[in-house]
Design an enzyme around this catalytic site. Structure first.
Site, PDB file in Angstrom:
ATOM      1  N   TRP A  33       0.723  -1.284   0.111  1.00 50.74           N
ATOM      2  CA  TRP A  33       0.012  -0.222   0.379  1.00 50.74           C
ATOM      3  C   TRP A  33       1.179   1.157   0.062  1.00 50.74           C
ATOM      4  O   TRP A  33       0.407   2.231  -0.082  1.00 50.74           O
ATOM      5  CB  TRP A  33      -1.100   0.426   1.092  1.00 50.74           C
ATOM      6  CG  TRP A  33      -2.027  -0.768   1.228  1.00 50.74           C
ATOM      7  CD1 TRP A  33      -2.589  -2.002   1.271  1.00 50.74           C
ATOM      8  CD2 TRP A  33      -2.916  -0.953  -0.378  1.00 50.74           C
ATOM      9  NE1 TRP A  33      -3.685  -3.370   0.953  1.00 50.74           N
ATOM     10  CE2 TRP A  33      -3.808  -2.252  -0.183  1.00 50.74           C
ATOM     11  CE3 TRP A  33      -3.050  -0.155  -0.893  1.00 50.74           C
ATOM     12  CZ2 TRP A  33      -4.661  -2.775  -0.381  1.00 50.74           C
ATOM     13  CZ3 TRP A  33      -3.935  -0.792  -1.821  1.00 50.74           C
ATOM     14  CH2 TRP A  33      -4.936  -1.738  -1.731  1.00 50.74           C
ATOM     15  N   ASP A  40      -1.714   6.244   6.421  1.00 52.74           N
ATOM     16  CA  ASP A  40      -2.528   5.682   5.810  1.00 52.74           C
ATOM     17  C   ASP A  40      -3.025   4.671   7.180  1.00 52.74           C
ATOM     18  O   ASP A  40      -2.245   3.535   7.186  1.00 52.74           O
ATOM     19  CB  ASP A  40      -2.391   5.032   5.006  1.00 52.74           C
ATOM     20  CG  ASP A  40      -3.811   4.140   3.669  1.00 52.74           C
ATOM     21  OD1 ASP A  40      -4.269   3.829   4.655  1.00 52.74           O
ATOM     22  OD2 ASP A  40      -2.849   3.669   3.077  1.00 52.74           O
ATOM     23  N   LYS A  48     -12.781  -1.140   6.929  1.00 52.61           N
ATOM     24  CA  LYS A  48     -12.446  -2.241   7.015  1.00 52.61           C
ATOM     25  C   LYS A  48     -13.045  -1.986   9.030  1.00 52.61           C
ATOM     26  O   LYS A  48     -13.899  -3.613   8.880  1.00 52.61           O
ATOM     27  CB  LYS A  48     -11.307  -2.179   7.669  1.00 52.61           C
ATOM     28  CG  LYS A  48     -10.084  -2.657   6.550  1.00 52.61           C
ATOM     29  CD  LYS A  48     -10.485  -2.350   5.241  1.00 52.61           C
ATOM     30  CE  LYS A  48      -9.517  -3.728   4.583  1.00 52.61           C
ATOM     31  NZ  LYS A  48      -9.238  -2.190   3.213  1.00 52.61           N
TER      32      LYS A  48
HETATM   33  N1  PMP Z   1      -4.506   2.067   2.333  1.00 56.23           N
HETATM   34  C1  PMP Z   1      -4.410   0.352   2.688  1.00 56.23           C
HETATM   35  C2  PMP Z   1      -3.929   0.264   4.084  1.00 56.23           C
HETATM   36  C3  PMP Z   1      -5.408  -0.372   2.231  1.00 56.23           C
HETATM   37  O1  PMP Z   1      -5.984  -1.625   2.882  1.00 56.23           O
HETATM   38  C4  PMP Z   1      -6.915  -0.188   1.407  1.00 56.23           C
HETATM   39  C5  PMP Z   1      -7.294  -1.382   0.884  1.00 56.23           C
HETATM   40  N2  PMP Z   1      -7.674  -2.365   1.132  1.00 56.23           N
HETATM   41  C6  PMP Z   1      -6.213   1.334   1.111  1.00 56.23           C
HETATM   42  C7  PMP Z   1      -5.233   1.731   1.203  1.00 56.23           C
HETATM   43  C8  PMP Z   1      -7.467   1.372  -0.628  1.00 56.23           C
HETATM   44  O2  PMP Z   1      -8.434   2.163   0.039  1.00 56.23           O
HETATM   45  P1  PMP Z   1      -9.792   1.577  -1.448  1.00 56.23           P
HETATM   46  O3  PMP Z   1     -10.028   0.643  -2.010  1.00 56.23           O
HETATM   47  O4  PMP Z   1     -10.467   2.782  -0.254  1.00 56.23           O
HETATM   48  O5  PMP Z   1      -9.004   3.295  -2.312  1.00 56.23           O
END
Ligand code: PMP
Length: 355
Positions: A88, A162, A186
């Site tokens: 991520w 994040d 989540k």
């Molecule tokens: N950052 C992290 C740490 C995530 O776990 C996720 C989604 N699993 C995201 C960003 C992306 O999020 P979204 O699908 O809501 O754009």
């Protein structure tokens, strides 16, 4: 989602508190939704102990949207420092490069994203606009258990975290954070809502190309109602915040109770994996995630049998992310200890039948 929250929402799906309307049918400018939004914000501020000089923004676009929205708002065309800890943060870096110069201060790529680079070794820039850190790498199963004190490390830049995949699972040390963002899906509610908690002095510096609907100043000045907010997702998150406030564990309440429960849940699973010759977790012990536990069967030819047996036992969504393989158990807030006990008991039994 906690079952209680889903039941509550079901009970007032067609008629919210005698209003004659479903939440989905309300005007976002009406007083009914105004009450829902206000309560959600106040409850979240209380739950996460958000200080008065931080604004809570309810946005859309998800964590990936914020990967662009944060640099558009905070970079002021200066270098953005990135700590690379897994998939991520790598995605965040790639997106930020479109809007600002970037610099990688540390990376655990050479370790296969299994340990956290020691903060004292980070090569922080002299004049960074901010430092990006993913405080829980959902795919790699790495969690930052103590946020870095950037000042003590010689940087005056604000820390951006994040916290998508562990928000509300533990308290946040806001004295070390300038901005935190995360998708709601989540621990907070259904998909469609993105939470941003930002220190006031970081608002109002967006690049000229930043879309108005994503300029934190526009969003803050309009109390998250510049454009139509995701009303139903905010309502569901609000019910989840009330549920979180009611939770108690070992003398703790709210997020502290969740933390105590999450520590116990994660310990149960990691302890079992560690004593087993059959399963394995590759992440260094000091940064293992309490929310996402990737694990492997040492003999991967048994993966399919493991997953189909798990499914038959009512244990779902255990397949690991395609980039990592193996298995992944996500132990979000709504997963009770009993769920983890059921998983460990299935793992033990599967191991025995394969012997
Ligand atoms: N950052 C992290 C740490 C995530 O776990 C996720 C989604 N699993 C995201 C960003 C992306 O999020 P979204 O699908 O809501 O754009």
């Amino acid at each position: 989602m906690p079952a209680e929250v889903l039941q509550h929402a079901a009970s007032e799906m067609l008629d919210w508190q005698g209003s004659g309307m479903s939440v989905m049918e309300m005007s976002h400018r009406g007083q009914e939704f105004g009450r829902i939004l206000e309560a959600a914000e106040a409850d979240l501020r209380e739950l996460l102990s958000v200080p008065a000089n931080f604004r809570i923004l309810f946005m859309q676009g998800g964590g990936l949207g914020e990967n662009a929205i944060v640099p558009l708002n905070l970079s002021r065309s200066k270098t953005v420092d990135f700590v690379i800890t897994g998939s991520w943060s790598q995605k965040s870096l790639k997106e930020a490069r479109r809007y600002a110069p970037t610099h990688v201060v540390a990376s655990n790529e050479a370790d296969g994203h299994t340990r956290l680079p020691d903060a004292t070794t980070w090569q922080l820039s002299q004049d960074a606009s901010y430092v990006h850190l993913c405080s829980n790498e959902t795919i790699n199963g790495i969690e930052v258990h103590e946020l870095p004190d950037l000042k003590a490390l010689g940087s005056n830049a604000p820390l951006v975290i994040d916290f998508s995949s562990h928000v509300a699972s533990r308290p946040v040390d806001w004295s070390r954070v300038g901005l935190a963002f995360g998708g709601a899906q989540k621990n907070l509610g259904p998909a469609g809502l993105t939470l941003v908690v930002v220190r006031e002095d970081l608002i109002g510096h967006a690049l000229a190309i930043c879309p108005s609907a994503f300029d934190y100043k526009t969003v803050a000045d309009n109390h998250s109602m510049y454009n139509t907010p995701p009303t139903f997702a905010i309502y569901m998150a609000g019910l989840t915040f009330q549920w979180l406030k009611r939770q108690t564990e070992g003398g703790h309440q709210g997020v502290a109770a969740m933390e105590a429960r999450n520590i116990a849940k994660a310990a149960l699973l990691y302890d079992y994996i560690d004593q087993s010759q059959f399963y394995e977790n590759k992440v260094a012990r000091d940064c293992r995630s309490r929310m996402n536990v990737p694990f492997f069967l040492r003999d991967e030819s048994r993966n399919e049998a493991f997953l189909s047996g798990a499914k038959a036992a009512g244990l779902l969504q255990l397949k690991g992310h395609k980039s990592v393989g193996g298995m992944r158990a996500s132990l979000y807030n709504a997963m009770p200890l009993e769920g983890v006990q059921a998983l460990v008991s299935y793992m033990r039994q599967f191991e025995k039948t394969q012997a």
